[in-house]
Design a protein around this motif. Structure first.
Motif, PDB file in Angstrom:
ATOM      1  N   SER A 674      53.693 105.830  66.961  1.00 36.66           N
ATOM      2  CA  SER A 674      53.202 107.180  66.692  1.00 36.66           C
ATOM      3  C   SER A 674      51.801 107.323  67.261  1.00 36.66           C
ATOM      4  O   SER A 674      50.942 106.452  67.061  1.00 36.66           O
ATOM      5  N   TRP A 675      51.566 108.416  67.983  1.00 35.54           N
ATOM      6  CA  TRP A 675      50.240 108.678  68.520  1.00 35.54           C
ATOM      7  C   TRP A 675      49.909 110.150  68.336  1.00 35.54           C
ATOM      8  O   TRP A 675      50.798 111.002  68.313  1.00 35.54           O
ATOM      9  N   ASN A 676      48.646 110.445  68.179  1.00 36.89           N
ATOM     10  CA  ASN A 676      48.252 111.829  67.939  1.00 36.89           C
ATOM     11  C   ASN A 676      46.832 112.065  68.406  1.00 36.89           C
ATOM     12  O   ASN A 676      46.031 111.129  68.515  1.00 36.89           O
ATOM     13  N   VAL A 677      46.528 113.321  68.655  1.00 39.00           N
ATOM     14  CA  VAL A 677      45.168 113.737  68.973  1.00 39.00           C
ATOM     15  C   VAL A 677      44.994 115.160  68.443  1.00 39.00           C
ATOM     16  O   VAL A 677      45.928 115.977  68.490  1.00 39.00           O
ATOM     17  N   SER A 678      43.843 115.441  67.886  1.00 37.78           N
ATOM     18  CA  SER A 678      43.589 116.766  67.340  1.00 37.78           C
ATOM     19  C   SER A 678      42.144 117.158  67.589  1.00 37.78           C
ATOM     20  O   SER A 678      41.255 116.301  67.709  1.00 37.78           O
ATOM     21  N   VAL A 679      41.914 118.473  67.669  1.00 44.29           N
ATOM     22  CA  VAL A 679      40.586 119.036  67.846  1.00 44.29           C
ATOM     23  C   VAL A 679      40.387 120.103  66.779  1.00 44.29           C
ATOM     24  O   VAL A 679      41.262 120.959  66.582  1.00 44.29           O
ATOM     25  N   GLN A 680      39.247 120.044  66.103  1.00 39.83           N
ATOM     26  CA  GLN A 680      38.946 121.011  65.046  1.00 39.83           C
ATOM     27  C   GLN A 680      37.568 121.613  65.295  1.00 39.83           C
ATOM     28  O   GLN A 680      36.633 120.925  65.699  1.00 39.83           O
ATOM     29  N   ARG A 681      37.450 122.913  65.037  1.00 45.40           N
ATOM     30  CA  ARG A 681      36.174 123.592  65.248  1.00 45.40           C
ATOM     31  C   ARG A 681      36.044 124.753  64.268  1.00 45.40           C
ATOM     32  O   ARG A 681      37.025 125.427  63.952  1.00 45.40           O
ATOM     33  N   ASP A 682      34.809 124.973  63.804  1.00 45.03           N
ATOM     34  CA  ASP A 682      34.529 126.095  62.935  1.00 45.03           C
ATOM     35  C   ASP A 682      34.372 127.366  63.754  1.00 45.03           C
ATOM     36  O   ASP A 682      33.868 127.351  64.884  1.00 45.03           O
ATOM     37  N   LEU A 683      34.803 128.489  63.161  1.00 49.34           N
ATOM     38  CA  LEU A 683      34.647 129.804  63.756  1.00 49.34           C
ATOM     39  C   LEU A 683      33.874 130.691  62.788  1.00 49.34           C
ATOM     40  O   LEU A 683      33.754 130.372  61.601  1.00 49.34           O
ATOM     41  N   SER A 686      33.944 132.087  58.120  1.00 48.46           N
ATOM     42  CA  SER A 686      34.502 131.005  57.300  1.00 48.46           C
ATOM     43  C   SER A 686      35.855 130.529  57.809  1.00 48.46           C
ATOM     44  O   SER A 686      36.682 130.038  57.034  1.00 48.46           O
ATOM     45  N   LEU A 687      36.100 130.665  59.104  1.00 51.13           N
ATOM     46  CA  LEU A 687      37.361 130.250  59.693  1.00 51.13           C
ATOM     47  C   LEU A 687      37.226 128.874  60.334  1.00 51.13           C
ATOM     48  O   LEU A 687      36.168 128.499  60.850  1.00 51.13           O
ATOM     49  N   VAL A 688      38.323 128.139  60.299  1.00 51.40           N
ATOM     50  CA  VAL A 688      38.417 126.833  60.946  1.00 51.40           C
ATOM     51  C   VAL A 688      39.701 126.813  61.756  1.00 51.40           C
ATOM     52  O   VAL A 688      40.780 127.142  61.238  1.00 51.40           O
ATOM     53  N   ILE A 689      39.602 126.447  63.017  1.00 59.32           N
ATOM     54  CA  ILE A 689      40.777 126.372  63.872  1.00 59.32           C
ATOM     55  C   ILE A 689      40.971 124.927  64.309  1.00 59.32           C
ATOM     56  O   ILE A 689      40.001 124.202  64.562  1.00 59.32           O
ATOM     57  N   SER A 690      42.207 124.494  64.357  1.00 63.85           N
ATOM     58  CA  SER A 690      42.511 123.131  64.791  1.00 63.85           C
ATOM     59  C   SER A 690      43.799 123.139  65.595  1.00 63.85           C
ATOM     60  O   SER A 690      44.717 123.925  65.322  1.00 63.85           O
ATOM     61  N   ALA A 739      53.587 120.067  68.788  1.00 62.58           N
ATOM     62  CA  ALA A 739      52.263 120.662  68.926  1.00 62.58           C
ATOM     63  C   ALA A 739      52.037 121.567  67.736  1.00 62.58           C
ATOM     64  O   ALA A 739      52.950 122.281  67.300  1.00 62.58           O
ATOM     65  N   GLN A 740      50.814 121.545  67.224  1.00 62.49           N
ATOM     66  CA  GLN A 740      50.518 122.281  65.998  1.00 62.49           C
ATOM     67  C   GLN A 740      49.212 123.040  66.155  1.00 62.49           C
ATOM     68  O   GLN A 740      48.218 122.500  66.662  1.00 62.49           O
ATOM     69  N   LEU A 741      49.229 124.285  65.733  1.00 62.53           N
ATOM     70  CA  LEU A 741      48.033 125.132  65.754  1.00 62.53           C
ATOM     71  C   LEU A 741      47.832 125.684  64.358  1.00 62.53           C
ATOM     72  O   LEU A 741      48.755 126.256  63.770  1.00 62.53           O
ATOM     73  N   GLN A 742      46.627 125.516  63.838  1.00 60.24           N
ATOM     74  CA  GLN A 742      46.343 125.941  62.468  1.00 60.24           C
ATOM     75  C   GLN A 742      45.050 126.741  62.426  1.00 60.24           C
ATOM     76  O   GLN A 742      44.056 126.387  63.063  1.00 60.24           O
TER      77      GLN A 742
END
Length: 970
Positions: A674-683, A686-690, A739-742
């Protein structure tokens, strides 16, 4: 009950009794006023979590594992406060009153880049150490975030981790916080009493697949809960009072499900004449209760009952600064009544216990060890309707003569007539004993962890696999399956009994090491290595049987564990008849990186290998059932009607000993990468996108096939070659890409929201199992296993999850300053909803006929005609013209899992509030609506093309139900 079902029960019980997660919450105040921005840390020897209090001074850890935790509050300018708590399914709140430091002790720590957001939870759990009773090798998962420590790098570590759950302080989906401001000895104890009610009068009518107005039966559901926790104070006995927690839950549920069926009609019953066996079997079927449909003619509401009592308890004792002991005991007793459309009432009783004991010793300021023992036991007793009754079908020979196994054989019809069946008696006792040891060494920027576990598992079965036998009617003799039944000529028969008591034994080992390395304030690496080994299962008295197979499956001969030398090859096998696979080395690494200091962007990545060491139990059960060397010998066969075995209802189970199952003696344990990579950033706002990517590669998956078989209508290419047995190997593989977008909105002004979209695709050629009995896991063509590669049964291409909650009276615009009776009525109500919507999952088309030379049905697929599959006639969801029987001499060309099942949608809603009655008592009121829109969805379609129900749903989801929960806490 099959061994797989028993394994599911064991796992479910352990999860329910030993792995509960509870919400720990409270309020931090100073001088009676809330303190926002305080850091609250929950810690165990190998787990640490941190949150920041919100504007109301509240904090919450939504899913701490049961056990003893240290809660610590840190705030610049205030004294650090610690408290020991016991977390359970409903832990008490822990509130803190801070004291300000003297002015000469207050230090200003400027220059720290950034800040942790209020309400943010920072989880930290080493990926190489599972919780007791948990098998983390079964399901691959992304490496978890890195643990924290109390060093100077703690704050930077939180920044690297980023925000994982920003609704932690919200009461939605969690028990609302309550205060404990009492003084004196009574304030040391916390408890609660709760009640959840549901009644059929509040629930919607069950959906009718047939369109018939079936009356809704009366039923109710009742769940009660009582908890109590605090210190045990006995003068002169305990120097330091131990802390205890005990919780008891009782459940009394009655559930209703409307069940449709196709049963023999009056004309079909009259055509039986005076055949005693057929008439006795037909008399077990109910009469049709409506007409006008060729697909269904019977529908009845079935009310099942479940009674459950469960208890969880914990005890923690601190002896001195270096020694601490804690443990717990839990039990669960379940009594379930399961009716059938035939009026058969089966009962299942289960009783499980789970106990743990742990000792923690501190060797130095940075080194401590943890030692533990675990014991669990599960007893299951299944009592079918016909147990110890005289069989109602005289004249059928060859079945198990024991009164406990009395009853009719199972009847299966290709045309969709309801299968006549009843459960099999069972009295099974399984238990696991385990020991564990681990150590944690904190050195500079490294947290090093080492450990090992050992489990001895016992599976003691007193049950038969198929003592009453099974007849399958496909129309091979007369052109009609019911015509074959009237003639008393089944197409196939199967039976398995003898060797009822089986005593399986297995040892499971693991060892691990892990390093949580804080390279810099911007980079953390968590790397480790784990080794797991589950030994192949043996039987206490050597009662296992496999096949010794010559090259090319040219000939076979039984080989038994009591004398494990193959007569064909001269090979000596181990006692388990499967050679051990000790290569379960699992490297795992994860990193969290903030590429720009003081930026909100966080990049996480990980890789891990996970072995499935729980594959042997079902294999051993099948090998034990066909053990021939006992008096009388076991009877196990699956045969097709032929000149060699002319089958009739009276003589459908020939007196032969047939090996129906074999496993590759070099069977390997499957594993996933299993391998994964994710990126998270504040907007802003009070929003957070990942965004995240996850890949999984499975190797050594299980594959089952039928050696030396050939298509219907073809000539037998090797008449002398052995057939009639299923062969299990470990040559399958699988892949999954997703692929996941949150997008999340942190809790602000009472509003919290989350929207997540997942796109994925899963492919395999492994025997992962279907979701209904018609979906076989046996390959159609044993010489072309590549043709089995297709979508996985769990493949769901699109999935959307949304959560929205709003709490009244939060924020200036939300009325937080409101007072008086309006404020008392309006504030602190929490309304929330969860929505799940997804595309359907794959199904396999089936042509129900026996594979030539065997008694196996369900593995043959039809031919695809090219007609539009989903351009279905009125009343159907699939087009019957899309499939036809495979041509003579050929296998069906329809692909495995080539049908997309029905779309899925659920919407649940909740409304709740906590009423503070006094400083001692709080009242929680909550209402939950499941399937609030009363929307109809279906789990699956009927995909057997010979069935009258092809293209129709097998059932409907539960309609709207309403539950009310009332809980008093003190």
């Amino acid at each position: 009950m099959s061994s797989r079902k028993h394994l599911r029960i064991v796992i479910a019980l352990l999860a329910a009794s030993a792995l509960h997660a509870g919400e720990q919450h409270g309020v931090v105040k100073f001088g009676g006023q809330p303190v926002p921005g305080a850091m609250v840390i929950a810690s165990q020897p190998d787990h640490r979590f941190a949150v920041i209090t919100d504007l109301a001074g509240k904090y919450s850890f939504p899913d701490l594992a049961d056990g003893d935790w240290t809660i610590q509050v840190e705030m610049p300018g205030f004294e650090t406060v610690k408290r020991q708590v016991t977390v359970s399914a409903s832990p008490p709140a822990v509130d803190f009153d801070l004291k300000m430091l003297p002015l000469d002790q207050i230090k200003v720590d400027a220059g720290k880049p950034g800040a942790v957001q209020p309400g943010a939870v920072q989880p930290a759990a080493p990926p190489n150490k599972p919780e007791p009773g948990q098998n983390d090798s079964k399901q691959p998962a992304p490496p978890p975030p890195e643990p924290t420590d109390e060093s100077q790098d703690t704050a930077e570590g939180f920044l690297i981790n980023g925000s994982q759950n920003n609704g932690a302080a919200s009461p939605f989906a969690q028990a609302a916080a309550f205060g404990n401001f009492r003084k004196g000895p009574n304030g040391l104890y916390n408890g609660g009493i709760g009640l959840t009610l549901d009644n059929s009068a509040l629930d919607a009518q069950s959906f009718s697949l047939t369109g018939q107005a079936t009356p809704k039966p009366a039923y109710n559901r009742l769940t009660g809960l009582a908890t109590l926790g605090g210190p045990i104070r006995i003068p002169r006995l305990f120097r330091n009072s131990p802390n205890f927690f005990i919780g008891y839950q009782w459940l009394r549920n009655r559930n209703s499900a409307t069940t449709p069926a196709l049963v023999p009609n009056v004309d079909q019953r009259d055509s039986v004449a005076n055949d005693p066996i057929q008439r006795a079997l037909l008399n077990l079927y109910p009469m049709p209760n409506f007409s006008g449909s060729s697909r269904f003619n019977y529908q009845v509401p079935l009310v099942s009952a479940t009674h459950q009592d469960s208890m969880q308890s914990r005890l923690n004792q601190v002896f001195n600064a270096k020694n601490q002991a804690y443990g717990g005991f839990a039990f669960q007793s379940t009594r379930a009544d399961t009716p059938s459309l035939f009026g058969f009432l089966d009962t299942t009783d289960t009783l499980g216990i789970n106990s743990t004991a742990n000792w923690r010793h501190t060797f130095g300021t940075r080194i401590f060890g943890l030692f533990g023992v675990q014991f669990s036991r599960l007893a299951t007793h299944v009592i079918p309707y016909f147990e110890n009754h005289e069989t109602s079908v005289p004249g059928i020979t060859g079945t198990d003569p024991s009164p406990i196994d009395a009853g009719p054989p199972t009847l299966i019809f290709a045309s969709g007539i309801a299968s006549l069946t009843d459960s099999v008696p069972a009295h099974n006792r399984n238990q696991t004993t385990g020991v564990s040891a681990s150590a944690l060494w904190a050195r500079n920027k490294h947290n090093l962890q080492f450990g090992s576990d050992f489990r001895r598992q016992e599976f003691n079965y007193l049950s038969q696999q198929n003592p009453r036998g099974t007849f399958t009617f496909t129309g091979a003799a007369t052109g009609s399956d019911f015509g074959d039944f009237l003639a008393g000529i089944p197409d196939t028969s199967a039976i398995a009994f003898g060797n009822a008591d089986k005593y399986f034994r297995e040892s499971v080992y693991d060892a691990y090491m892990n390093d949580d390395w804080r390279v810099s304030p911007e980079l953390t690496i968590n790397a480790g290595l784990r080794w797991e080994y589950g030994a192949p299962i043996t039987e206490l008295y050597g009662r296992l049987a496999n096949l010794d197979i010559a090259p090319g499956f040219s000939s076979v001969a039984p080989v038994v564990a009591s004398d494990p030398v193959g007569s064909l090859t001269g090979t000596r096998y181990p006692d388990s008849l499967i050679r051990p696979d000790k290569h379960g080395v699992e490297p795992r690494v994860a990193l969290a990186w903030r590429p720009v200091s003081a930026s909100s962007m966080v990049i996480r990545s990980g890789y891990g290998v996970y072995y499935n060491t729980s594959v042997y139990q079902n294999i051993a059960a099948q090998m034990a059932q066909q053990y021939p060397e006992q008096n009388p010998p076991s009877k196990s066969l699956i045969v097709q009607n032929s000149a060699e075995y002319p089958l009739t209802l009276a003589n459908g189970f020939p007196d032969i000993q047939q090996e129906t199952f074999a496993v590759d003696p070099n069977f390997k344990v499957g594993y996933t990468q299993s391998w994964n990579v994710s990126v998270q950033r504040d907007l802003p706002g009070s929003l957070v996108i990942s965004a995240a990517y996850l890949g999984i590669k499975g190797t050594r998956g299980m594959q089952e096939f039928l050696p030396n078989t050939y298509p219907l209508g073809a000539a037998n290419p090797c008449p002398s070659c052995p057939t009639g047995f299923t062969y299990l190997a470990s040559n399958g593989n699988s892949t999954r890409e997703s692929a996941q977008l949150q997008l999340r909105r942190r809790l602000q002004n009472g509003l919290l929201a989350s929207l997540q979209y997942t796109f994925s695709k899963s492919i395999d050629d492994s025997a992962l199992g279907g979701r209904n009995q018609a979906q076989s896991v046996i390959a159609q063509n044993w010489l072309d296993l590549a043709a089995e590669r297709g979508l996985s049964t769990f493949d769901q291409r699109h999935l959307i999850n949304a959560q929205i909650q709003y709490t009244t009276g939060m924020g200036l615009r939300g009325g937080t300053l409101g007072n008086g009776w309006r404020g008392a009525v309006f504030k602190e109500w929490t309304l929330g909803t969860t929505i799940t919507a997804g595309t359907g999952m794959p199904l396999t088309p089936v042509y129900l006929a026996a594979v030539a030379g065997t008694g196996v049905t369900g593995s043959i697929r039809p031919d695809y005609t090219g007609a539009a599959l989903y351009a279905a006639p009125a009343g159907l969801f699939l087009n019957p013209a899309a499939y036809t029987a495979p041509p003579a001499g050929e296998w069906g060309n329809a692909g495995r899992d080539s049908i997309t099942g029905p779309d899925q949608f659920t919407l649940n809603a909740t409304l709740g509030r906590t009423f503070r009655l006094s400083d001692r008592f709080n009242l929680d009121l909550r209402g939950d609506a499941t399937n609030a829109l009363n929307h109809v969805t279906f789990p699956t379609w009927v995909t057997t093309i010979t069935s009258a129900q092809f293209g129709l749903p097998t059932s409907a989801n539960a309609m709207r139900s309403l539950q009310t929960t009332l809980r008093v806490r003190f």
